[in-house]
Design a protein around this motif. Sequence first.
Motif, mmCIF file in Angstrom:
data_model
loop_
_atom_site.group_PDB
_atom_site.id
_atom_site.type_symbol
_atom_site.label_atom_id
_atom_site.label_comp_id
_atom_site.label_asym_id
_atom_site.label_seq_id
_atom_site.Cartn_x
_atom_site.Cartn_y
_atom_site.Cartn_z
ATOM 1 N N ALA A 52 -4.098 8.256 -7.504
ATOM 2 C CA ALA A 52 -4.520 8.583 -8.873
ATOM 3 C C ALA A 52 -5.798 7.837 -9.243
ATOM 4 C CB ALA A 52 -3.406 8.248 -9.852
ATOM 5 N N ASN A 53 -5.889 6.562 -8.839
ATOM 6 C CA ASN A 53 -7.096 5.785 -9.127
ATOM 7 C C ASN A 53 -8.316 6.358 -8.407
ATOM 8 O OD1 ASN A 53 -5.693 4.050 -10.785
ATOM 9 N ND2 ASN A 53 -5.332 2.522 -9.172
ATOM 10 N N ASP A 54 -8.104 6.796 -7.166
ATOM 11 C CA ASP A 54 -9.206 7.402 -6.419
ATOM 12 C C ASP A 54 -9.683 8.674 -7.094
ATOM 13 O OD1 ASP A 54 -9.166 5.399 -4.576
ATOM 14 O OD2 ASP A 54 -7.929 6.474 -3.121
ATOM 15 N N ASN A 55 -8.719 9.485 -7.563
ATOM 16 C CA ASN A 55 -9.085 10.736 -8.244
ATOM 17 C C ASN A 55 -9.858 10.456 -9.530
ATOM 18 O OD1 ASN A 55 -7.861 12.236 -6.247
ATOM 19 N ND2 ASN A 55 -5.897 12.377 -7.334
ATOM 20 N N ASP A 56 -9.413 9.430 -10.278
ATOM 21 C CA ASP A 56 -10.107 9.067 -11.519
ATOM 22 C C ASP A 56 -11.531 8.599 -11.231
ATOM 23 O OD1 ASP A 56 -7.851 9.715 -12.886
ATOM 24 O OD2 ASP A 56 -7.129 7.636 -13.092
ATOM 25 N N SER A 57 -11.680 7.819 -10.134
ATOM 26 C CA SER A 57 -13.015 7.323 -9.774
ATOM 27 C C SER A 57 -13.930 8.474 -9.394
ATOM 28 C CB SER A 57 -12.907 6.332 -8.598
ATOM 29 O OG SER A 57 -12.112 5.232 -8.964
ATOM 30 N N ASN A 58 -13.378 9.445 -8.632
ATOM 31 C CA ASN A 58 -14.186 10.595 -8.232
ATOM 32 C C ASN A 58 -14.585 11.432 -9.445
ATOM 33 O OD1 ASN A 58 -14.015 9.878 -5.536
ATOM 34 N ND2 ASN A 58 -12.165 11.111 -5.187
ATOM 35 N N SER A 59 -13.659 11.569 -10.414
ATOM 36 C CA SER A 59 -13.976 12.342 -11.625
ATOM 37 C C SER A 59 -15.078 11.665 -12.424
ATOM 38 C CB SER A 59 -12.712 12.489 -12.484
ATOM 39 O OG SER A 59 -11.706 13.175 -11.776
ATOM 40 N N ALA A 60 -15.006 10.346 -12.493
ATOM 41 C CA ALA A 60 -16.038 9.603 -13.223
ATOM 42 C C ALA A 60 -17.400 9.764 -12.567
ATOM 43 C CB ALA A 60 -15.659 8.124 -13.301
ATOM 44 N N LEU A 61 -17.425 9.767 -11.234
ATOM 45 C CA LEU A 61 -18.677 9.959 -10.516
ATOM 46 C C LEU A 61 -19.236 11.352 -10.761
ATOM 47 C CD1 LEU A 61 -17.854 8.204 -7.099
ATOM 48 C CD2 LEU A 61 -19.414 7.403 -8.873
ATOM 49 N N ASP A 62 -18.342 12.357 -10.803
ATOM 50 C CA ASP A 62 -18.792 13.723 -11.063
ATOM 51 C C ASP A 62 -19.407 13.845 -12.449
ATOM 52 O OD1 ASP A 62 -17.926 14.439 -8.584
ATOM 53 O OD2 ASP A 62 -15.970 15.195 -9.272
ATOM 54 N N LEU A 63 -18.850 13.149 -13.451
ATOM 55 C CA LEU A 63 -19.373 13.210 -14.813
ATOM 56 C C LEU A 63 -20.750 12.556 -14.906
ATOM 57 C CD1 LEU A 63 -16.161 12.405 -16.854
ATOM 58 C CD2 LEU A 63 -17.319 14.625 -16.682
ATOM 59 N N ASP A 64 -20.950 11.512 -14.048
ATOM 60 C CA ASP A 64 -22.238 10.825 -14.075
ATOM 61 C C ASP A 64 -23.355 11.658 -13.455
ATOM 62 O OD1 ASP A 64 -21.074 8.702 -15.298
ATOM 63 O OD2 ASP A 64 -20.724 7.577 -13.441
ATOM 64 N N ASP A 65 -22.975 12.623 -12.587
ATOM 65 C CA ASP A 65 -24.012 13.438 -11.937
ATOM 66 C C ASP A 65 -24.655 14.341 -12.963
ATOM 67 O OD1 ASP A 65 -23.424 12.292 -9.541
ATOM 68 O OD2 ASP A 65 -22.026 13.869 -8.914
ATOM 69 N N PRO A 66 -25.978 14.544 -12.899
ATOM 70 C CA PRO A 66 -26.662 15.403 -13.855
ATOM 71 C C PRO A 66 -26.289 16.866 -13.632
ATOM 72 C CG PRO A 66 -28.176 14.676 -12.118
ATOM 73 C CD PRO A 66 -26.903 13.923 -11.919
ATOM 74 N N THR A 72 0.835 -1.206 0.000
ATOM 75 C CA THR A 72 0.000 0.000 0.000
ATOM 76 C C THR A 72 0.870 1.255 0.000
ATOM 77 O OG1 THR A 72 -1.746 -1.163 1.203
ATOM 78 C CG2 THR A 72 -1.807 1.245 1.250
ATOM 79 N N TYR A 73 1.946 1.235 0.828
ATOM 80 C CA TYR A 73 2.836 2.405 0.872
ATOM 81 C C TYR A 73 3.581 2.570 -0.455
ATOM 82 C CZ TYR A 73 6.950 5.212 1.902
ATOM 83 O OH TYR A 73 7.935 6.173 1.857
ATOM 84 N N GLU A 74 4.057 1.475 -1.008
ATOM 85 C CA GLU A 74 4.862 1.537 -2.224
ATOM 86 C C GLU A 74 4.033 2.023 -3.418
ATOM 87 O OE1 GLU A 74 8.528 1.043 -4.329
ATOM 88 O OE2 GLU A 74 7.956 1.220 -2.210
ATOM 89 N N ASN A 75 2.747 1.717 -3.431
ATOM 90 C CA ASN A 75 1.883 2.092 -4.550
ATOM 91 C C ASN A 75 0.908 3.223 -4.182
ATOM 92 O OD1 ASN A 75 2.362 -0.216 -6.740
ATOM 93 N ND2 ASN A 75 2.326 -1.193 -4.719
ATOM 94 N N ARG A 76 1.281 4.017 -3.190
ATOM 95 C CA ARG A 76 0.380 5.062 -2.697
ATOM 96 C C ARG A 76 0.022 6.068 -3.795
ATOM 97 N NH1 ARG A 76 5.448 5.596 -1.257
ATOM 98 N NH2 ARG A 76 6.551 7.604 -1.302
ATOM 99 N N GLU A 77 0.975 6.400 -4.657
ATOM 100 C CA GLU A 77 0.696 7.396 -5.694
ATOM 101 C C GLU A 77 -0.287 6.842 -6.727
ATOM 102 O OE1 GLU A 77 4.428 8.507 -7.276
ATOM 103 O OE2 GLU A 77 5.112 9.510 -5.444
ATOM 104 N N VAL A 78 -0.134 5.563 -7.065
ATOM 105 C CA VAL A 78 -1.057 4.936 -8.025
ATOM 106 C C VAL A 78 -2.456 4.860 -7.439
ATOM 107 C CG1 VAL A 78 -1.552 2.843 -9.340
ATOM 108 C CG2 VAL A 78 0.813 3.614 -9.043
ATOM 109 N N LEU A 79 -2.545 4.521 -6.127
ATOM 110 C CA LEU A 79 -3.842 4.411 -5.476
ATOM 111 C C LEU A 79 -4.545 5.760 -5.412
ATOM 112 C CD1 LEU A 79 -2.900 1.985 -2.540
ATOM 113 C CD2 LEU A 79 -4.186 1.438 -4.608
#
Length: 482
Positions: free
Chosen positions: A468-482, A459-466
């Motif tokens: 980034a994935n969280d940010n991408d997921s949040n952006s996708a959720l924002d796009l889905d909102d009307p 988890t520590y070694e891949n913290r930056e990737v995690l």
Amino acid sequence: MANDNTTHWADILKRRLANSTSKDERSEDEKKAEETELFTKYYSEWKVGGSKDSSYKNIPRFYYRLPAEDEVLLQKLREESRAVFLQRKSRELLDNEELQNLWFLLDKHQVPPMSGEEAMISYEAYLKVGEKAGPKCKQFFTARVYGKLLHSDPYGRISIMQFFNYVMRKVWLHQTRIGLSLYDVAGQGYLRESDLENYILELIPTLPQLDGLEKSFYSFYVCTAVRKFFFFLDPLRTGKIKIQDILACSFLDDLLELRDEELSKESQESNWFSAPSALRVYGQYLNLDKDHNGMLSKEELSRYGTGHPHLRLPGPSLPGVPHLRWRNVSKPISSLSLFPLVPVPSTPPPTQDYKTYLDFVLALENRKEPAALQYIFKLLDMEDQGYLNVFSLNYFFRAIQEQMKIHGQEVVSFQDVKDEIFDMVKPKDPYKITLQDLVNSCQGDTVTSILIDLNGFWTYENREVLVANDNDSNSALDLDDP
């Protein structure tokens, strides 16, 4: 000066001799009474000190010796006095009817306009309610309390609901303090482990969320609950906890939360004192106990967590040094404590009982807490030096590297990890990391996870990737909102 003293005593002696020649017609009782009176007089003067200030006579007694075990009558008197005192304190608290009456008075004296949906009350109306509420409420209607609850209202008012919640909280704290004090056998403001066990055992029938527990499991549940209190509130392992500390922490709130019949499943799973949580911990213990002897060996404990030895425990030996085993140290918290490796004569392999296992689980599940860091630090500090050096870090991280190989991952260089750890902690000594360094850095949980847990290191070694994935997921959720 010496001649004057000699003359003085000589005169007294002559008068004594002269008086002794005359027959003393007093009875024996009169003589004893005079002797007692003189003894009391001279003893009191000697005790107080003739040259000391008279104010010494007015200093009240501030030390009272506790009765010894053989002083049964004094012990009974003390117990009865405490019981009467606690009953008197309990009668001073507001009961449900009085609280309801207080709420009606506050609601009747609210001052418009409302602040959002909050009913407000001014200081003048606040004092009027205090006069009508009765003597028991007097302590709550002070300028100090009003000032504490005064925030940013433009009219200088306070929220009726906030004030009433304040009163309710105060009453609850006093009720709980009295309830806990009933189990304080010594009467010193502390609860021993057996005292707290009795309190929780008698509390179980009042908690609807524990109705499903079988009575045969009560002893294990009590042990599980009490262990959390002592692990975090008794860091010096004295075997007792201040009642004030119990009230100040959130553990009792979590325990009494089980009175809520509609408590959500998520809340129960995150609550250490809930039935699902206690059954989960005890179930893990039984699953690890492969030989069913009621104790865990080092090999059994190494399977803790995911079922794989990701958690690196002290191994059987170190290269270049004599054979090492876990040492058994007699501690008040349990019959056996697991400490780092030290050279000891060959003995039967040590085991871990349920109480010690609970300490182990609490430490790993709460790695950010100082008490948990202290526990894990003792395991990492193999030579009891009071610090971790490069050798200690390398020894534990080597097991992480072995697990990487087993799982087909690219092995990370220890030198890189070592530099990152020292950069994170920033110890006072650039070559040593103390427990205080870990606590001060606020990175103790990260450092310990890197050293003992493969998943934690990943988890520590891949913290930056995690991230980034969280940010991408949040952006996708924002796009889905009307």
